[in-house]
Design an enzyme around this catalytic site. Structure first.
Site, PDB file in Angstrom:
ATOM      1  CE  LYS A   2      -2.797   2.558   3.382  1.00  0.00           C
ATOM      2  NZ  LYS A   2      -3.794   3.122   2.603  1.00  0.00           N
TER       3      LYS A   2
ATOM      4  CB  SER B 253     -15.481   9.850   6.757  1.00  0.00           C
ATOM      5  OG  SER B 253     -15.550   9.347   5.189  1.00  0.00           O
TER       6      SER B 253
ATOM      7  CD  GLU C 172     -17.532   9.302   9.810  1.00  0.00           C
ATOM      8  OE1 GLU C 172     -16.912   8.280   9.533  1.00  0.00           O
ATOM      9  OE2 GLU C 172     -18.794   9.244   9.383  1.00  0.00           O
TER      10      GLU C 172
ATOM     11  CD1 TRP D  32     -17.299  -5.653   5.744  1.00  0.00           C
ATOM     12  CD2 TRP D  32     -16.983  -3.235   6.130  1.00  0.00           C
ATOM     13  NE1 TRP D  32     -17.508  -5.050   4.604  1.00  0.00           N
ATOM     14  CE2 TRP D  32     -17.448  -3.722   4.698  1.00  0.00           C
ATOM     15  CE3 TRP D  32     -17.053  -2.014   6.706  1.00  0.00           C
ATOM     16  CZ2 TRP D  32     -17.836  -2.837   3.863  1.00  0.00           C
ATOM     17  CZ3 TRP D  32     -17.357  -1.074   5.650  1.00  0.00           C
ATOM     18  CH2 TRP D  32     -17.588  -1.394   4.301  1.00  0.00           C
TER      19      TRP D  32
ATOM     20  CB  CYS E 260     -20.849   1.931  -1.020  1.00  0.00           C
ATOM     21  SG  CYS E 260     -19.718   1.027   0.076  1.00  0.00           S
TER      22      CYS E 260
ATOM     23  CD  GLU F 111     -21.388   2.854  -6.910  1.00  0.00           C
ATOM     24  OE1 GLU F 111     -21.031   3.377  -8.069  1.00  0.00           O
ATOM     25  OE2 GLU F 111     -22.116   1.988  -6.817  1.00  0.00           O
TER      26      GLU F 111
ATOM     27  CG  HIS G  82     -14.133   4.702  -4.056  1.00  0.00           C
ATOM     28  ND1 HIS G  82     -15.390   5.127  -4.066  1.00  0.00           N
ATOM     29  CD2 HIS G  82     -13.706   4.027  -2.910  1.00  0.00           C
ATOM     30  CE1 HIS G  82     -15.853   4.474  -3.023  1.00  0.00           C
ATOM     31  NE2 HIS G  82     -14.969   3.900  -2.257  1.00  0.00           N
TER      32      HIS G  82
ATOM     33  CB  CYS H   3     -18.343   6.363  -0.666  1.00  0.00           C
ATOM     34  SG  CYS H   3     -18.324   4.977   0.735  1.00  0.00           S
TER      35      CYS H   3
END
Length: 766
Positions: A21, A439, A490, A567, A649, A671, A700, A732
């Site tokens: 990442k 967020s 958030e 999750w 989403c 979404e 995104h 989102c």
């Protein structure tokens, strides 16, 4: 004497501490060169291969590594590149990342969930003149790399043609069968080149075989593998399935391949029953997925031995490969990095590396007898017994509360039509109200502040003051943009599930147990190890402070029970439905606390509801009923004037629109930005009467959409939705976006809403 072999279907690509990442994001920020990125990821890939070799695997997968997504890799390999991205060299990283992330002038390709997991793949686009061509034999490149540089004779992995096309979209001009016929010769070329290079086995993933396929689909599968088997020799084909028991077992096991990979874990024993009833061909190898590849608990050796012994009665060891049930992409890399977990919990956890150890240990036991591994098995049994009695595992009050709700049917006090009138009078929102999902940008400064607080470098007072500053700053930003309903941002939250788990009893947390969600985005699922309860309000302080700064409504933000369950890594000693209800009852108490604090809008996000939908249609109704019940258990106690929102989403929602309606949320946001408005078609046939926001731009992607582009999305939605029920929002949360691009996009969104609002006012008045 020939013996059983060990293997893996795939391995995590992100690195023990998300090295993958970090390398990608440095490259995207232009802090490193393409060559430096390639070198970093090559080194990581080699480390992963060597680790699997050192673990003792007999067949090591190569080709499962990806720079972003394995489905996108397949698209690039076969030249299936949308026209809007064909102005750059087709196999370049520029083209690759443009498709995944979009550009200033081109919207990124759609992204959706990989079967019923939290992994997202880039949806292939089949256009009217799509002509697949083999641009690069990617599995061959990785096979040669492993062999020549590391001395590893690996097992190349590629996504099968039927699954690949079933996951694609398009086909309006080209029939599925026609595209499939053009693709198969390219697969044959890939396999022939692998055979010529000396590869012994190749793994072809066809997980679509575990879904409800039609007879026509099965004929496609048969035709594909008949053709491949006639043209390819000198290499053994392992047809790999996972996530469920295969449909049409009799047909699948007779396909002209050398081995079949079956999941013996995630199907309530159906695969084992199929094997016992119908047997297995004497001329094929069975790759038996008997180690759970999707959860993080140590192996239940008694149960696994029972399955393995039952398999061995039908398939002898010399035709048996033992492996995890799925790719280990869906679990963290290793427990070795975890230094802060309670010892009784850590000793019953198995991440990817530990699952490799378990696979090799099981294979050793099969080949040399159970006695040789008995000391390890007994140690694990002692660990499990110790953990079962550990603190926090059981809470009698929680169990009794779940029982009290057993025969009750939660529902809102009034019908939506009545609640709508009360809420309209209370909030007095304009036509086409604007908001965000929750967020707001989490900058490096914010992440450092949170890290300082966690490490003890900052006091609680210092940290709270910092969060308040950011909250006040963004309340002002949202008011300046002109949004109608605000959020607190958030800034105190690391992750939408982990944050809540940290404040609930029954959860445990890791330092490095990350898994890939989409692209470079990784999540660190909490571990549900005990009964769940709410010791104190979780979100009231931040929400109430934000509401005190403005006269506009500020949404309270919660993550819903189904998403928290899906999750998280979930305990397996009680039914998942019971765990979900425990979470829902904790959220019910939180909603009451928010109401008491004067919060009039509360968003209970369920982005993972569709994700958890079973792949078998005959299991879906039970799951959806349980999901609706859990959501209502959490939200139904809200007063009529409290407006309950939810958000979902990146999934195919058309099939469950009736279930979404049953959630009885006052407003839902879904979404639609990357799917180019396709979801809107669901509302052409289903009369949805509640408030709805269909995301008008894709968060995104780093691109800033124009006002005109968003207006087009809004107009498309208003063809099937009443403007009096439609909300305008991004698709989102905005935590991963930069401040400048976020503000620019929100200004464009607000302007688009205002432009359409004026037009609609005129229309409605007429």
């Amino acid at each position: 004497m020939k013996q059983a072999r060990s293997s893996a279907i795939g391995y995590p690509r992100i690195g023990e501490k998300r090295e993958w990442k970090k390398a990608l994001e440095r490259y995207w920020k232009k802090d490193t060169t393409e060559q430096e990125l390639v070198e970093e990821l090559t080194a990581l890939r080699h480390k992963d291969w060597k680790k699997q070799k050192e673990a003792g695997l007999d067949l090591i997968p190569v080709g499962d590594f990806s720079y972003y997504d394995h489905v996108l890799d397949t698209s690039i390999m076969f030249g299936i590149i949308p026209k809007r991205f064909q102005d750059t060299e087709p196999t370049s990283l520029e083209t690759y990342f443009n498709i995944a992330r979009g550009t200033e002038s081109a919207v990124a390709s759609s992204m959706t969930k990989w079967f019923n997991t939290n992994y997202h793949y880039i949806v292939p686009e089949i256009e009217k003149d799509t002509k697949p061509v083999l641009l690069e034999n990617r599995p061959l490149r990785y096979y040669k790399e492993a062999k020549e540089q590391l001395g590893i004779d690996g097992k190349p992995v590629l996504l099968g043609p039927v699954t690949y096309l079933k996951l694609a979209k398009g086909f309006d001009k080209q029939p599925f069968e026609q595209v499939l016929q053009t693709l198969v010769p390219l697969y044959i070329q890939v396999l022939q080149e692998l055979a010529a290079e000396g590869a012994a086995w190749v793994q072809i993933d066809e997980p679509i075989l575990v879904t409800d396929l039609s007879e026509k689909d099965l004929r496609f599968v048969q035709s594909v593998y008949d053709t491949i088997s006639k043209e390819v020799s000198g290499i053994k084909l392992l047809l790999q399935t996972y996530f469920e028991a295969v449909e049409a077992y009799d047909s699948v096991i007779q396909l002209p391949v050398d081995g079949i990979g079956l999941d013996f874990v995630d199907n309530n024993g159906q695969t084992l029953s199929q094997l016992a009833e119908h047997g297995f061909p004497n001329d094929k190898v069975l790759a038996a997925g008997v180690i759970n590849g999707r959860n993080i608990w140590r192996n239940d050796w008694k149960h696994t031995w029972q399955i393995t012994d039952a398999v061995r009665k039908i398939v002898p060891e010399d035709r048996l490969i033992l492996q995890p049930s799925t790719s280990l992409l869906h679990v963290p890399v290793t427990t070795e990095s975890e230094t802060k977990l309670a010892s009784d919990l850590k000793q019953v956890l198995a991440f990817a590396d530990q699952k490799l150890e378990e696979t090799v240990l099981l294979t050793k036991g099969v080949n040399q007898g159970k006695a040789i591994i008995l000391p390890e098995v007994e140690k694990h049994s002692r660990n499990w017994r110790s953990f079962a009695d550990s603190e926090g595992r059981s809470n009698e009050n929680v169990q009794q509360e779940v029982k009290r709700w057993k025969d009750k049917h939660p529902s809102r006090a009034s019908e939506f039509s009545n609640r709508k009138k009360v809420q309209e009078e209370k909030f007095a929102l304009p036509l086409l109200p604007t908001t965000t999902i929750g967020s707001l940008p989490q900058t490096t400064e914010i992440r450092k502040a949170r890290a300082n607080f966690r490490k003890g470098a900052w006091s609680e007072e210092t940290y709270d003051a910092f969060v308040k500053e950011r909250t006040a700053e963004w309340i002002a930003n949202q008011e300046e943009v002109g949004l109608d309903v605000l959020v607190h941002g958030e800034f105190e939250r690391n992750d939408m599930v982990e944050y809540f788990g940290e404040k609930l009893n029954g959860f445990a947390f890791t330092e490095y147990a990350w898994v890939q969600s989409y692209g470079s985005r990784c999540v660190k699922p909490p571990i549900i190890f005990g009964d769940v309860s709410l010791p104190a309000p979780m979100t009231v302080k931040e929400s109430a402070y934000a509401q005190s700064l403005t006269n506009k409504p500020v949404k309270g933000m919660l993550t819903g029970p189904i998403t928290i369950l899906n999750w998280s890594f979930v305990r397996e000693d009680i039914p998942f439905a019971e765990v979900t209800e425990q979470i829902a009852l904790a959220l019910q108490k939180e909603i009451r606390a928010l109401e008491d604090a004067g919060i009039g809008m509360i968003q209970v996000d369920e982005p993972a509801l569709r994700e958890g939908l079973p792949l078998k249609s005959n299991k879906q109704a039970t799951y959806l009923d349980q999901s609706v019940r859990a959501f209502l258990l959490a939200t139904a106690a809200a007063a009529d004037e409290t407006q309950i929102h939810t958000h979902m989403c990146y999934s195919e929602f058309g099939r469950i629109i009736a279930t979404i309606d049953k959630l009885d949320a006052d407003v839902i946001s879904i979404e639609t930005a990357r799917s180019h408005g396709e979801l809107i078609e669901a509302f052409e046939t289903f009369a949805y009467d509640k408030g709805i926001g269909l995301g008008v731009y894709d968060i995104h992607s780093p691109r800033i959409p124009s006002v005109e582009e968003m207006e087009q999305s809004i107009r498309r939605a208003l063809k099937v939705l009443d403007p009096r029920q439609f909300w305008i929002n991004p698709d989102c949360g905005l935590k991963t976006r930069g401040i400048k691009e976020t503000l620019a996009s929100l200004h464009h969104m607000q302007q688009a809403a205002q432009n359409i609002r004026e037009q609609q006012k005129t229309t409605i008045l007429q």
